[in-house]
Design a protein around this motif. Sequence first.
Motif, PDB file in Angstrom:
ATOM      1  N   LYS A 203       0.842  -1.197   0.000  1.00  0.00           N
ATOM      2  CA  LYS A 203       0.000   0.000   0.000  1.00  0.00           C
ATOM      3  C   LYS A 203       0.881   1.252   0.000  1.00  0.00           C
ATOM      4  CE  LYS A 203      -2.300  -1.620   3.549  1.00  0.00           C
ATOM      5  NZ  LYS A 203      -3.245  -1.709   4.696  1.00  0.00           N
ATOM      6  N   ILE A 204       0.664   2.103  -0.998  1.00  0.00           N
ATOM      7  CA  ILE A 204       1.431   3.329  -1.152  1.00  0.00           C
ATOM      8  C   ILE A 204       0.492   4.515  -0.971  1.00  0.00           C
ATOM      9  CG2 ILE A 204       2.974   4.654  -2.636  1.00  0.00           C
ATOM     10  CD1 ILE A 204       4.073   1.900  -1.998  1.00  0.00           C
ATOM     11  N   GLU A 205       0.887   5.454  -0.128  1.00  0.00           N
ATOM     12  CA  GLU A 205       0.113   6.664   0.084  1.00  0.00           C
ATOM     13  C   GLU A 205       0.952   7.856  -0.379  1.00  0.00           C
ATOM     14  OE1 GLU A 205      -2.073   4.690   3.985  1.00  0.00           O
ATOM     15  OE2 GLU A 205      -0.955   6.561   4.232  1.00  0.00           O
ATOM     16  N   LEU A 206       0.427   8.603  -1.337  1.00  0.00           N
ATOM     17  CA  LEU A 206       1.109   9.771  -1.893  1.00  0.00           C
ATOM     18  C   LEU A 206       0.504  11.007  -1.256  1.00  0.00           C
ATOM     19  CD1 LEU A 206       0.966   8.554  -5.586  1.00  0.00           C
ATOM     20  CD2 LEU A 206       2.867   8.278  -3.981  1.00  0.00           C
ATOM     21  N   VAL A 207       1.340  11.826  -0.608  1.00  0.00           N
ATOM     22  CA  VAL A 207       0.796  12.882   0.240  1.00  0.00           C
ATOM     23  C   VAL A 207       1.529  14.199   0.029  1.00  0.00           C
ATOM     24  CG1 VAL A 207       0.211  11.156   1.975  1.00  0.00           C
ATOM     25  CG2 VAL A 207       2.331  12.445   2.220  1.00  0.00           C
ATOM     26  N   ILE A 208       0.884  15.280   0.488  1.00  0.00           N
ATOM     27  CA  ILE A 208       1.530  16.576   0.671  1.00  0.00           C
ATOM     28  C   ILE A 208       1.092  17.118   2.031  1.00  0.00           C
ATOM     29  CG2 ILE A 208       1.726  17.152  -1.773  1.00  0.00           C
ATOM     30  CD1 ILE A 208      -0.707  18.920  -1.491  1.00  0.00           C
TER      31      ILE A 208
END
Length: 221
Positions: A112-117
């Motif tokens: 599971k990959i979470e792409l965030v800012i």
Amino acid sequence: MERPTIRLGYAGFQGDMAQWRGFGSDLFGLQPIDGERELRFRIDERAWRIAVRQDDDPGLDYIGLEVDTHEALDAMAERLRHHGHPAEEDPELAARRQVYRLLRTESPDGTKIELVIGGLTLSEPFASPTGATFVAGDAGLGHVLLLVPDIDAALAFFVDVIGLRRSDSIEVVPGSDGHSLTAENGTTSSPWRIFPVSQASTISILKLTGSAPSAGSITGQ
């Protein structure tokens, strides 16, 4: 493709929370933050960098990759969908992770990959129970090692889709004592982990087969 600056913002694990507390806090000096659902650890000014939820099956739960701008995050989402990968914006999960925006996706091996800012920064300074200090900040959490069944698919995903760059690789011969890498700064690392030569976040991927194990290292800058 213009490659954005990408940092390893955080990592989530599953396992025995009590054992993790002793391991992280007493041994390494991470600052524990107890919660109802999970145990979190601080290593710098961020609200947290490592999280652990209780589960009988220990291992990596998710990783959070952080970018600086909405444009970079939107471009990632577009590339993911173009290549047939999910890219789902999740405001509820973003609130739980204490980030401004969050996109959920998965690597080919199911990680599971979470792409965030926009990770939350606290005014309260980091306080290690052992007096330890860590290099994080703009460098992010630093390093994570992924075990994958298909190293080519993993490289294609993280390099061509996510936008990381490949920095180095190593092949280990079965039956040997292993090899070590010498970085530009003169330090060495074990054959099972490939460290960055600068303060950039790095992901190493490792495939174990019946023949020679092989590994590749990819970095966010």
